[in-house]
Design a protein around this motif. Structure first.
Motif, PDB file in Angstrom:
ATOM      1  N   ILE A  32       0.841  -1.193   0.000  1.00 26.48           N
ATOM      2  CA  ILE A  32       0.000   0.000   0.000  1.00 26.48           C
ATOM      3  C   ILE A  32       0.878   1.245   0.000  1.00 26.48           C
ATOM      4  O   ILE A  32       1.962   1.235   0.583  1.00 26.48           O
ATOM      5  CB  ILE A  32      -0.978  -0.026   1.210  1.00 26.48           C
ATOM      6  N   THR A  33       0.399   2.298  -0.657  1.00 22.26           N
ATOM      7  CA  THR A  33       1.155   3.554  -0.729  1.00 22.26           C
ATOM      8  C   THR A  33       0.678   4.517   0.352  1.00 22.26           C
ATOM      9  O   THR A  33      -0.385   4.326   0.950  1.00 22.26           O
ATOM     10  CB  THR A  33       0.973   4.240  -2.094  1.00 22.26           C
ATOM     11  N   VAL A  34       1.459   5.569   0.556  1.00 20.33           N
ATOM     12  CA  VAL A  34       1.084   6.613   1.519  1.00 20.33           C
ATOM     13  C   VAL A  34      -0.232   7.257   1.099  1.00 20.33           C
ATOM     14  O   VAL A  34      -1.099   7.519   1.937  1.00 20.33           O
ATOM     15  CB  VAL A  34       2.202   7.681   1.634  1.00 20.33           C
ATOM     16  N   VAL A  35      -0.388   7.482  -0.204  1.00 17.38           N
ATOM     17  CA  VAL A  35      -1.619   8.105  -0.708  1.00 17.38           C
ATOM     18  C   VAL A  35      -2.826   7.243  -0.367  1.00 17.38           C
ATOM     19  O   VAL A  35      -3.849   7.741   0.112  1.00 17.38           O
ATOM     20  CB  VAL A  35      -1.524   8.355  -2.232  1.00 17.38           C
ATOM     21  N   GLU A  36      -2.707   5.938  -0.568  1.00 16.62           N
ATOM     22  CA  GLU A  36      -3.812   5.031  -0.251  1.00 16.62           C
ATOM     23  C   GLU A  36      -4.090   5.003   1.251  1.00 16.62           C
ATOM     24  O   GLU A  36      -5.251   4.951   1.670  1.00 16.62           O
ATOM     25  CB  GLU A  36      -3.500   3.626  -0.752  1.00 16.62           C
ATOM     26  N   LEU A  37      -3.032   5.042   2.054  1.00 18.34           N
ATOM     27  CA  LEU A  37      -3.209   5.061   3.504  1.00 18.34           C
ATOM     28  C   LEU A  37      -3.861   6.352   3.979  1.00 18.34           C
ATOM     29  O   LEU A  37      -4.626   6.353   4.940  1.00 18.34           O
ATOM     30  CB  LEU A  37      -1.862   4.876   4.207  1.00 18.34           C
ATOM     31  N   THR A  38      -3.558   7.454   3.306  1.00 21.81           N
ATOM     32  CA  THR A  38      -4.102   8.755   3.701  1.00 21.81           C
ATOM     33  C   THR A  38      -5.595   8.841   3.392  1.00 21.81           C
ATOM     34  O   THR A  38      -6.361   9.390   4.181  1.00 21.81           O
ATOM     35  CB  THR A  38      -3.335   9.884   2.986  1.00 21.81           C
ATOM     36  N   ARG A  39      -5.984   8.278   2.255  1.00 16.63           N
ATOM     37  CA  ARG A  39      -7.373   8.345   1.811  1.00 16.63           C
ATOM     38  C   ARG A  39      -8.323   7.800   2.882  1.00 16.63           C
ATOM     39  O   ARG A  39      -8.196   6.675   3.330  1.00 16.63           O
ATOM     40  CB  ARG A  39      -7.535   7.509   0.546  1.00 16.63           C
ATOM     41  N   GLY A  40      -9.242   8.628   3.323  1.00 18.59           N
ATOM     42  CA  GLY A  40     -10.259   8.213   4.281  1.00 18.59           C
ATOM     43  C   GLY A  40      -9.776   8.039   5.714  1.00 18.59           C
ATOM     44  O   GLY A  40     -10.530   7.601   6.565  1.00 18.59           O
ATOM     45  N   SER A  41      -8.531   8.398   5.989  1.00 23.84           N
ATOM     46  CA  SER A  41      -8.008   8.180   7.337  1.00 23.84           C
ATOM     47  C   SER A  41      -8.248   9.356   8.270  1.00 23.84           C
ATOM     48  O   SER A  41      -8.186   9.202   9.484  1.00 23.84           O
ATOM     49  CB  SER A  41      -6.504   7.891   7.278  1.00 23.84           C
ATOM     50  N   GLY A  42      -8.464  10.553   7.698  1.00 25.62           N
ATOM     51  CA  GLY A  42      -8.610  11.746   8.537  1.00 25.62           C
ATOM     52  C   GLY A  42      -7.281  12.250   9.067  1.00 25.62           C
ATOM     53  O   GLY A  42      -7.234  13.070   9.979  1.00 25.62           O
ATOM     54  N   VAL A  43      -6.175  11.730   8.526  1.00 17.65           N
ATOM     55  CA  VAL A  43      -4.829  12.102   8.947  1.00 17.65           C
ATOM     56  C   VAL A  43      -4.098  12.637   7.728  1.00 17.65           C
ATOM     57  O   VAL A  43      -4.304  12.153   6.610  1.00 17.65           O
ATOM     58  CB  VAL A  43      -4.085  10.868   9.529  1.00 17.65           C
ATOM     59  N   THR A  44      -3.242  13.606   7.920  1.00 21.92           N
ATOM     60  CA  THR A  44      -2.516  14.189   6.797  1.00 21.92           C
ATOM     61  C   THR A  44      -1.492  13.214   6.225  1.00 21.92           C
ATOM     62  O   THR A  44      -1.040  12.300   6.918  1.00 21.92           O
ATOM     63  CB  THR A  44      -1.774  15.483   7.201  1.00 21.92           C
ATOM     64  N   GLN A  45      -1.121  13.459   4.992  1.00 24.38           N
ATOM     65  CA  GLN A  45      -0.123  12.610   4.340  1.00 24.38           C
ATOM     66  C   GLN A  45       1.214  12.685   5.080  1.00 24.38           C
ATOM     67  O   GLN A  45       1.900  11.683   5.239  1.00 24.38           O
ATOM     68  CB  GLN A  45       0.045  13.021   2.878  1.00 24.38           C
ATOM     69  N   GLY A  46       1.566  13.871   5.568  1.00 26.98           N
ATOM     70  CA  GLY A  46       2.801  14.035   6.332  1.00 26.98           C
ATOM     71  C   GLY A  46       2.793  13.204   7.612  1.00 26.98           C
ATOM     72  O   GLY A  46       3.801  12.588   7.972  1.00 26.98           O
ATOM     73  N   ALA A  47       1.647  13.193   8.293  1.00 22.92           N
ATOM     74  CA  ALA A  47       1.528  12.408   9.526  1.00 22.92           C
ATOM     75  C   ALA A  47       1.624  10.912   9.224  1.00 22.92           C
ATOM     76  O   ALA A  47       2.290  10.167   9.948  1.00 22.92           O
ATOM     77  CB  ALA A  47       0.225  12.724  10.241  1.00 22.92           C
ATOM     78  N   ILE A  48       0.977  10.480   8.142  1.00 23.98           N
ATOM     79  CA  ILE A  48       1.051   9.068   7.749  1.00 23.98           C
ATOM     80  C   ILE A  48       2.504   8.691   7.468  1.00 23.98           C
ATOM     81  O   ILE A  48       2.991   7.641   7.902  1.00 23.98           O
ATOM     82  CB  ILE A  48       0.165   8.773   6.512  1.00 23.98           C
ATOM     83  N   SER A  49       3.217   9.578   6.774  1.00 27.73           N
ATOM     84  CA  SER A  49       4.632   9.317   6.466  1.00 27.73           C
ATOM     85  C   SER A  49       5.460   9.187   7.740  1.00 27.73           C
ATOM     86  O   SER A  49       6.342   8.322   7.829  1.00 27.73           O
ATOM     87  CB  SER A  49       5.198  10.433   5.583  1.00 27.73           C
ATOM     88  N   GLN A  50       5.190  10.027   8.728  1.00 29.75           N
ATOM     89  CA  GLN A  50       5.921   9.943   9.994  1.00 29.75           C
ATOM     90  C   GLN A  50       5.613   8.635  10.727  1.00 29.75           C
ATOM     91  O   GLN A  50       6.511   8.005  11.295  1.00 29.75           O
ATOM     92  CB  GLN A  50       5.588  11.142  10.894  1.00 29.75           C
ATOM     93  N   HIS A  51       4.363   8.237  10.702  1.00 31.27           N
ATOM     94  CA  HIS A  51       3.997   6.964  11.342  1.00 31.27           C
ATOM     95  C   HIS A  51       4.686   5.797  10.637  1.00 31.27           C
ATOM     96  O   HIS A  51       5.180   4.872  11.281  1.00 31.27           O
ATOM     97  CB  HIS A  51       2.483   6.774  11.343  1.00 31.27           C
ATOM     98  N   LEU A  52       4.724   5.840   9.306  1.00 27.24           N
ATOM     99  CA  LEU A  52       5.397   4.786   8.556  1.00 27.24           C
ATOM    100  C   LEU A  52       6.891   4.753   8.855  1.00 27.24           C
ATOM    101  O   LEU A  52       7.494   3.678   8.942  1.00 27.24           O
ATOM    102  CB  LEU A  52       5.156   4.962   7.052  1.00 27.24           C
ATOM    103  N   LYS A  53       7.482   5.921   9.041  1.00 30.78           N
ATOM    104  CA  LYS A  53       8.903   5.995   9.388  1.00 30.78           C
ATOM    105  C   LYS A  53       9.152   5.294  10.724  1.00 30.78           C
ATOM    106  O   LYS A  53      10.092   4.505  10.865  1.00 30.78           O
ATOM    107  CB  LYS A  53       9.358   7.450   9.461  1.00 30.78           C
TER     108      LYS A  53
END
Length: 109
Positions: free
Chosen positions: A32-53
């Motif tokens: 799964i990509t960051v974009v897909e994870l961001t979609r519908g999550s209510g969290v920003t793409q930057g925050a998703i990237s930090q969580h993935l890190k």
């Protein structure tokens, strides 16, 4: 022997509810990509990237770059320290419950 540092890293990483939700979505996906994870999550793409890190640093996810996208997948081995730790305490509690069961049988007329 269970390494406390590894257990602590996994527990700290999964303690955050948003990060845990991101991890669960990665686990449910093949990749799964960051974009897909961001979609519908209510969290920003930057925050998703930090969580993935954080998840990557703890060994819970791996990434695969392809062109402009980075695909993430779960790394089941990353949970091994936690599984080992829980297994250790599972044995501990099973022994204690067996002892309690024996004691209760002895005092029950």
């Amino acid at each position: 022997m269970i390494e406390a540092a590894n257990v602590t890293a996994v527990l700290r990483t999964l303690a955050d509810p948003t990060r845990r939700a991101v991890f669960e979505r990665v686990v449910r996906s093949d990749e799964i990509t960051v974009v897909e994870l961001t979609r519908g999550s209510g969290v920003t793409q930057g925050a998703i990237s930090q969580h993935l890190k954080s998840l990557k640093q703890a060994g819970l996810v791996a990434e695969r770059p392809e062109g402009r996208n980075v695909y993430y997948r779960a790394e089941p081995e990353g949970l091994a320290p936690l599984v080992d730790w829980l297994g250790h305490y599972g044995v501990f509690w099973r022994e204690r419950f067996a002892n309690l069961r024996t004691l209760l049988k002895e005092i029950d007329p």
